[in-house]
Enzyme design. Structure first.
Site, PDB file in Angstrom:
ATOM      1  CG  ASN A  40      -0.227   0.230   2.523  1.00  0.00           C
ATOM      2  OD1 ASN A  40       1.004   0.170   2.583  1.00  0.00           O
ATOM      3  ND2 ASN A  40      -0.976   0.470   3.583  1.00  0.00           N
TER       4      ASN A  40
ATOM      5  CB  THR B 166       7.189   2.301   5.137  1.00  0.00           C
ATOM      6  OG1 THR B 166       6.807   0.920   5.131  1.00  0.00           O
ATOM      7  CG2 THR B 166       6.695   2.964   6.391  1.00  0.00           C
TER       8      THR B 166
ATOM      9  CG  LEU C 237       8.421  -9.734   4.396  1.00  0.00           C
ATOM     10  CD1 LEU C 237       8.027 -11.179   4.154  1.00  0.00           C
ATOM     11  CD2 LEU C 237       9.529  -9.348   3.442  1.00  0.00           C
TER      12      LEU C 237
ATOM     13  CE  LYS D 246      -8.573  -0.506  12.097  1.00  0.00           C
ATOM     14  NZ  LYS D 246      -9.171   0.594  11.329  1.00  0.00           N
TER      15      LYS D 246
ATOM     16  N   GLY E  82      -6.446 -16.410   5.801  1.00  0.00           N
ATOM     17  CA  GLY E  82      -7.701 -16.810   5.147  1.00  0.00           C
ATOM     18  C   GLY E  82      -7.447 -17.160   3.685  1.00  0.00           C
TER      19      GLY E  82
ATOM     20  NE  ARG F  52     -10.120 -17.460  -1.690  1.00  0.00           N
ATOM     21  CZ  ARG F  52      -9.805 -17.458  -2.988  1.00  0.00           C
ATOM     22  NH1 ARG F  52     -10.334 -18.338  -3.800  1.00  0.00           N
ATOM     23  NH2 ARG F  52      -8.953 -16.558  -3.459  1.00  0.00           N
TER      24      ARG F  52
ATOM     25  CE1 TYR G 202       6.848  -4.100  13.454  1.00  0.00           C
ATOM     26  CE2 TYR G 202       8.351  -4.523  15.273  1.00  0.00           C
ATOM     27  CZ  TYR G 202       8.035  -4.633  13.930  1.00  0.00           C
ATOM     28  OH  TYR G 202       8.894  -5.289  13.074  1.00  0.00           O
TER      29      TYR G 202
ATOM     30  CE1 TYR H  94      -6.776 -17.743  10.973  1.00  0.00           C
ATOM     31  CE2 TYR H  94      -7.248 -19.003   8.981  1.00  0.00           C
ATOM     32  CZ  TYR H  94      -7.529 -17.949   9.829  1.00  0.00           C
ATOM     33  OH  TYR H  94      -8.573 -17.097   9.532  1.00  0.00           O
TER      34      TYR H  94
HETATM   35  N1  LIG Z   1      14.123  -4.743   8.792  1.00  0.00           N
HETATM   36  C1  LIG Z   1      14.238  -5.324   9.962  1.00  0.00           C
HETATM   37  O1  LIG Z   1      15.271  -5.197  10.624  1.00  0.00           O
HETATM   38  C2  LIG Z   1      13.109  -6.149  10.513  1.00  0.00           C
HETATM   39  C3  LIG Z   1      13.278  -6.734  11.774  1.00  0.00           C
HETATM   40  C4  LIG Z   1      12.247  -7.509  12.293  1.00  0.00           C
HETATM   41  C5  LIG Z   1      11.109  -7.712  11.556  1.00  0.00           C
HETATM   42  N2  LIG Z   1      10.970  -7.145  10.346  1.00  0.00           N
HETATM   43  C6  LIG Z   1       9.705  -7.369   9.638  1.00  0.00           C
HETATM   44  O2  LIG Z   1       9.928  -7.570   8.261  1.00  0.00           O
HETATM   45  C7  LIG Z   1       8.895  -6.973   7.512  1.00  0.00           C
HETATM   46  C8  LIG Z   1       9.475  -6.020   6.477  1.00  0.00           C
HETATM   47  O3  LIG Z   1      10.196  -5.010   7.150  1.00  0.00           O
HETATM   48  P1  LIG Z   1      11.020  -3.898   6.377  1.00  0.00           P
HETATM   49  O4  LIG Z   1      12.187  -3.557   7.177  1.00  0.00           O
HETATM   50  O5  LIG Z   1      11.197  -4.292   4.966  1.00  0.00           O
HETATM   51  O6  LIG Z   1      10.021  -2.667   6.495  1.00  0.00           O
HETATM   52  P2  LIG Z   1       9.452  -1.689   5.378  1.00  0.00           P
HETATM   53  O7  LIG Z   1       8.703  -0.619   6.069  1.00  0.00           O
HETATM   54  O8  LIG Z   1      10.544  -1.281   4.461  1.00  0.00           O
HETATM   55  O9  LIG Z   1       8.472  -2.624   4.569  1.00  0.00           O
HETATM   56  C9  LIG Z   1       7.156  -2.863   4.944  1.00  0.00           C
HETATM   57  C10 LIG Z   1       6.304  -2.773   3.694  1.00  0.00           C
HETATM   58  O10 LIG Z   1       4.950  -3.069   4.036  1.00  0.00           O
HETATM   59  C11 LIG Z   1       4.097  -2.122   3.388  1.00  0.00           C
HETATM   60  N3  LIG Z   1       2.870  -2.043   4.175  1.00  0.00           N
HETATM   61  C12 LIG Z   1       2.694  -1.548   5.414  1.00  0.00           C
HETATM   62  N4  LIG Z   1       1.421  -1.676   5.805  1.00  0.00           N
HETATM   63  C13 LIG Z   1       0.767  -2.279   4.781  1.00  0.00           C
HETATM   64  C14 LIG Z   1      -0.568  -2.688   4.580  1.00  0.00           C
HETATM   65  N5  LIG Z   1      -1.509  -2.493   5.513  1.00  0.00           N
HETATM   66  N6  LIG Z   1      -0.895  -3.281   3.401  1.00  0.00           N
HETATM   67  C15 LIG Z   1       0.048  -3.477   2.430  1.00  0.00           C
HETATM   68  N7  LIG Z   1       1.341  -3.108   2.577  1.00  0.00           N
HETATM   69  C16 LIG Z   1       1.686  -2.522   3.737  1.00  0.00           C
HETATM   70  C17 LIG Z   1       4.898  -0.841   3.371  1.00  0.00           C
HETATM   71  O11 LIG Z   1       4.444   0.094   2.442  1.00  0.00           O
HETATM   72  C18 LIG Z   1       6.298  -1.370   3.075  1.00  0.00           C
HETATM   73  O12 LIG Z   1       6.525  -1.465   1.691  1.00  0.00           O
HETATM   74  C19 LIG Z   1       7.954  -6.296   8.491  1.00  0.00           C
HETATM   75  O13 LIG Z   1       6.857  -7.132   8.744  1.00  0.00           O
HETATM   76  C20 LIG Z   1       8.803  -6.159   9.731  1.00  0.00           C
HETATM   77  O14 LIG Z   1       8.026  -6.175  10.898  1.00  0.00           O
HETATM   78  C21 LIG Z   1      11.943  -6.349   9.812  1.00  0.00           C
END
Ligand SMILES: NC(=O)c1ccc[n+]([C@@H]2O[C@H](COP(=O)([O-])OP(=O)(O)OC[C@H]3O[C@@H](n4cnc5c(N)ncnc54)[C@H](O)[C@@H]3O)[C@@H](O)[C@H]2O)c1
Length: 325
Positions: A39, A42, A78, A96, A107, A111, A150, A164
């Site tokens: 979306n 970020t 992710l 959310k 889900g 499916r 978070y 699940y």
């Molecule tokens: N980078 C790290 O060090 C790290 C550490 C632990 C966990 N994670 C997990 O890995 C995943 C990716 O992290 P990242 O560092 O690439 O962060 P990031 O913010 O670069 O990427 C997250 C992506 O999710 C998208 N997004 C957010 N909410 C959304 C929604 N409701 N619907 C669709 N897209 C949505 C954002 O636009 C973004 O492109 C995350 O779930 C994060 O919690 C990352």
């Protein structure tokens, strides 16, 4: 003779983000049909612009808090803002995304009978009382603080994945990711590596919160993506959670000095007050990842920092405003 295709249809939510874009790149290079859902909260088109003209890559602008109907074999979930600055911007939406997003993706997996991997986090351990953190540790988490949207959102997502799995026999994988860094990190998301590198490249003071003796471990993005791929490819009995991160710890002071050294910067180090709920130490026990898929980080911190600094330098040279996402 029956022909079994090894090419899969793979959905990556959050695919335009830092980790997601590297994962999409790897999957596209392996020849899979990749659907990237984002979306752009970020995420950034710049991260995936080089994939847009690939025939096996598709971009879908969608918010995973709403249901999605696509036919896929595997899902990497992710999507979620990952840094405090971003996830605290709209904490309700953060929860959310973790909770409704997990329900929607689970889900969908149910499916279409897809395998699904959750990008969980070391934040599920909160401010840990055990070092290093193994997957058996249940954590020490504040449920009502500014980081809770978070931490608790991710904990609830893990609960949903395991329910699940137990209730619907879903094929799940849960990866607990520790600090990861590399090219395409957000320049201004308040995370320590991007902060230090951008400050160093601009010759600004490098800001350390607290006394700088708190430690973190840093995993280079290529190593992490290898871990996620390895976990997804394990047989169905492997569900996790599995820690992925670098067990080699560095203090913030050591990191700042390393960044100054790889960038050749003239920056000095400046100390500021520690924010609320900032964990003092975080370090993964990666024995499980080693046992299951023989995984461990390979990229040295100095090499990873150099590649990260080169990326940010390219952005600065191209005139990209690092103050905007
Ligand atoms: N980078 C790290 O060090 C790290 C550490 C632990 C966990 N994670 C997990 O890995 C995943 C990716 O992290 P990242 O560092 O690439 O962060 P990031 O913010 O670069 O990427 C997250 C992506 O999710 C998208 N997004 C957010 N909410 C959304 C929604 N409701 N619907 C669709 N897209 C949505 C954002 O636009 C973004 O492109 C995350 O779930 C994060 O919690 C990352």
């Amino acid at each position: 003779m029956t022909y079994v295709s090894r090419i899969k249809r793979i959905l990556v939510t959050g695919g335009a983000g830092f980790l997601g874009s590297h994962l999409c790149e790897t999957l596209v290079a392996e020849g899979h049909d990749v659907a990237c859902v984002d979306n752009f909260f970020t995420g950034n088109r710049r991260n995936i612009s080089h994939l847009l003209n690939q025939p096996n890559f598709e971009l879908i602008r969608h918010d995973i808090t709403f249901p999605l109907y696509v036919e896929v074999d595997e899902i990497y979930n992710l999507a979620c803002p990952a840094s405090p600055v971003h996830y605290q911007h709209d904490p309700v939406q953060t929860t959310k995304t973790s909770v409704h997003g997990a329900i929607n993706m689970l889900g969908l997996a149910k499916r279409v009978r897809a395998r699904i991997l959750q990008a969980s986090t070391s934040e599920v351990y909160g401010d840990p009382t055990m070092h290093p953190q193994s997957e058996q540790y249940w954590g020490h988490v504040n449920p009502i603080g500014p980081r809770s949207c978070y931490d608790e959102g991710k904990r609830c997502a893990e609960t949903l994945f395991f329910d699940y799995h137990r209730q619907h026999r879903l094929r799940i994988k849960v990866a607990r990711i520790f600090n990861t860094y590399g090219p395409r990190m957000h320049p201004n998301d308040g995370r320590v590596v991007s902060n230090f590198v951008v400050q160093a490249l601009q010759g600004e003071p490098i800001t350390i919160y607290g006394d700088g003796l708190q430690t973190r471990s840093f995993c280079y993005v290529d190593d992490l993506i290898g871990g996620l791929r390895g976990l997804m490819n394990t047989d169905d009995s492997v569900v996790g959670p599995v820690n992925f991160g670098n067990p080699v710890e560095s203090t913030m002071r050591q990191l700042a000095e390393a960044v100054i050294s790889v960038t050749g910067s003239i920056s000095r180090i400046e100390f500021k007050a520690l924010p609320q709920d900032d964990p003092k130490q975080r370090c993964p026990d990666i024995s499980r990842a080693k046992d299951i898929i023989g995984w461990q980080p390979r990229v040295e911190l100095m090499d990873g920092l150099r590649k990260t600094a080169e990326y940010f330098e390219r952005l600065l040279t191209a005139g990209v405003d690092l103050g905007r996402r």
